[in-house]
Design an enzyme around this catalytic site. Sequence first.
Site, mmCIF file in Angstrom:
data_model
loop_
_atom_site.group_PDB
_atom_site.id
_atom_site.type_symbol
_atom_site.label_atom_id
_atom_site.label_comp_id
_atom_site.label_asym_id
_atom_site.label_seq_id
_atom_site.Cartn_x
_atom_site.Cartn_y
_atom_site.Cartn_z
ATOM 1 N N GLN A 98 -5.713 -0.216 -3.809
ATOM 2 C CA GLN A 98 -6.414 -1.299 -4.499
ATOM 3 C C GLN A 98 -7.264 -0.749 -5.652
ATOM 4 O O GLN A 98 -7.370 -1.368 -6.712
ATOM 5 C CB GLN A 98 -7.286 -2.057 -3.490
ATOM 6 N N CYS A 104 0.851 -1.196 0.000
ATOM 7 C CA CYS A 104 0.000 0.000 0.000
ATOM 8 C C CYS A 104 0.886 1.246 0.000
ATOM 9 O O CYS A 104 1.935 1.286 0.636
ATOM 10 C CB CYS A 104 -0.994 -0.013 1.146
ATOM 11 N N GLU A 105 0.422 2.225 -0.749
ATOM 12 C CA GLU A 105 1.237 3.425 -0.918
ATOM 13 C C GLU A 105 1.205 4.326 0.315
ATOM 14 O O GLU A 105 1.971 5.274 0.398
ATOM 15 C CB GLU A 105 0.795 4.196 -2.170
ATOM 16 N N HIS A 106 0.314 4.018 1.248
ATOM 17 C CA HIS A 106 0.241 4.853 2.450
ATOM 18 C C HIS A 106 1.231 4.403 3.520
ATOM 19 O O HIS A 106 1.822 5.225 4.199
ATOM 20 C CB HIS A 106 -1.174 4.812 3.039
ATOM 21 N N HIS A 107 1.358 3.092 3.679
ATOM 22 C CA HIS A 107 2.184 2.578 4.782
ATOM 23 C C HIS A 107 3.338 1.688 4.308
ATOM 24 O O HIS A 107 4.158 1.267 5.117
ATOM 25 C CB HIS A 107 1.317 1.772 5.766
HETATM 26 N N1 LIG Z 1 -8.996 3.588 -0.373
HETATM 27 C C1 LIG Z 1 -7.932 2.906 0.033
HETATM 28 N N2 LIG Z 1 -7.427 3.130 1.251
HETATM 29 C C2 LIG Z 1 -6.365 2.412 1.630
HETATM 30 C C3 LIG Z 1 -5.759 1.463 0.840
HETATM 31 N N3 LIG Z 1 -4.705 0.922 1.526
HETATM 32 C C4 LIG Z 1 -4.702 1.549 2.714
HETATM 33 N N4 LIG Z 1 -5.705 2.451 2.791
HETATM 34 C C5 LIG Z 1 -6.135 3.367 3.856
HETATM 35 O O1 LIG Z 1 -5.420 4.564 3.778
HETATM 36 C C6 LIG Z 1 -5.795 5.301 4.932
HETATM 37 C C7 LIG Z 1 -4.678 6.247 5.365
HETATM 38 O O2 LIG Z 1 -5.251 6.994 6.417
HETATM 39 P P1 LIG Z 1 -4.478 8.084 7.259
HETATM 40 O O3 LIG Z 1 -5.422 8.609 8.314
HETATM 41 O O4 LIG Z 1 -3.838 9.064 6.341
HETATM 42 O O5 LIG Z 1 -3.294 7.245 7.903
HETATM 43 P P2 LIG Z 1 -3.217 6.475 9.295
HETATM 44 O O6 LIG Z 1 -3.234 7.460 10.442
HETATM 45 O O7 LIG Z 1 -2.028 5.569 9.235
HETATM 46 O O8 LIG Z 1 -4.597 5.658 9.311
HETATM 47 P P3 LIG Z 1 -5.004 4.323 10.093
HETATM 48 O O9 LIG Z 1 -4.695 3.180 9.175
HETATM 49 O O10 LIG Z 1 -6.498 4.461 10.305
HETATM 50 O O11 LIG Z 1 -4.211 4.264 11.367
HETATM 51 C C8 LIG Z 1 -6.183 4.257 5.969
HETATM 52 O O12 LIG Z 1 -7.579 4.404 6.219
HETATM 53 C C9 LIG Z 1 -5.912 2.923 5.258
HETATM 54 O O13 LIG Z 1 -6.819 1.910 5.651
HETATM 55 C C10 LIG Z 1 -6.296 1.233 -0.455
HETATM 56 O O14 LIG Z 1 -5.824 0.421 -1.242
HETATM 57 N N5 LIG Z 1 -7.383 1.979 -0.799
HETATM 58 ZN ZN LIG Z 2 -1.755 1.088 4.157
#
Ligand SMILES: Nc1nc2c(ncn2[C@@H]2O[C@H](COP(=O)(O)OP(=O)(O)OP(=O)(O)O)[C@@H](O)[C@H]2O)c(=O)[nH]1
Ligand SMILES: [Zn+2]
Length: 205
Positions: free
Chosen positions: A135, A94-97
Amino acid sequence: MDAIVKNFPALSGTDGRPSQKEAEDAVRVLLRWAGDDPEREGLLDTPARVAKSYKELFSGYDLAAEDVLGRTFEEVGGYDDLVLVKDIPFFSHCEHHMVPIIGKAHVAYLPDGKVLGLSKIARVVDIYGRRLQTQETMTAQIAKAIDDTLQPRGVAVMIEAEHMCMAMRGVQKQGSTTLTTTFTGSFKSDPAEQVRFMTMLRGWK
Ligand SMILES: Nc1nc2c(ncn2[C@@H]2O[C@H](COP(=O)(O)OP(=O)(O)OP(=O)(O)O)[C@@H](O)[C@H]2O)c(=O)[nH]1
Ligand SMILES: [Zn+2]
């Protein structure tokens, strides 16, 4: 490119990427960030291993789906009905984490005179999987690549995946599955074709 390298000295590789040493140094920083000692014996080779494994896990950046999908076949005895390749396993991040997404892709299309080699569909899933992703993006990219290169009557892509960022950390919900779909052409305009896709996908196990 030169300007980018000048403004971002870390981007010193010829293609704008950092050098191997810079990548290894970054891993050492993260090891220290995690609370460990990169100089202890067990971790000495870890930065090199991580840099090498990133090459593999993110190899999709060096590949173009269009290259893989270029080869098509026209001699298929007049077959023009739905082709579905289901349960294609993939790993992405995932590009976020930057933690794994583990799932399966199901890809169908309605040929218009040409078909694809079946393995090429799985290769396209890997090309987009081996990048940092959401995704939704990955689902749309697979559909678009097949739509653009094969120009079939329609494409249907469904991905079902578990996101480790939701399982191992954060909200900590293990076992939940996210489903995403992209439909183009007849799959988009004709609900009956969507039903046929779903039935083939779920109907026979
Ligand atoms: N729409 C979508 N969201 C994703 C995907 N992979 C991860 N996420 C979400 O990206 C979001 C990032 O949220 P943030 O609030 O910026 O980051 P965070 O504080 O690490 O969030 P938490 O995961 O809720 O702890 C999270 O809700 C993840 O579940 C994906 O493939 N699609
Ligand atoms: Zn993630």
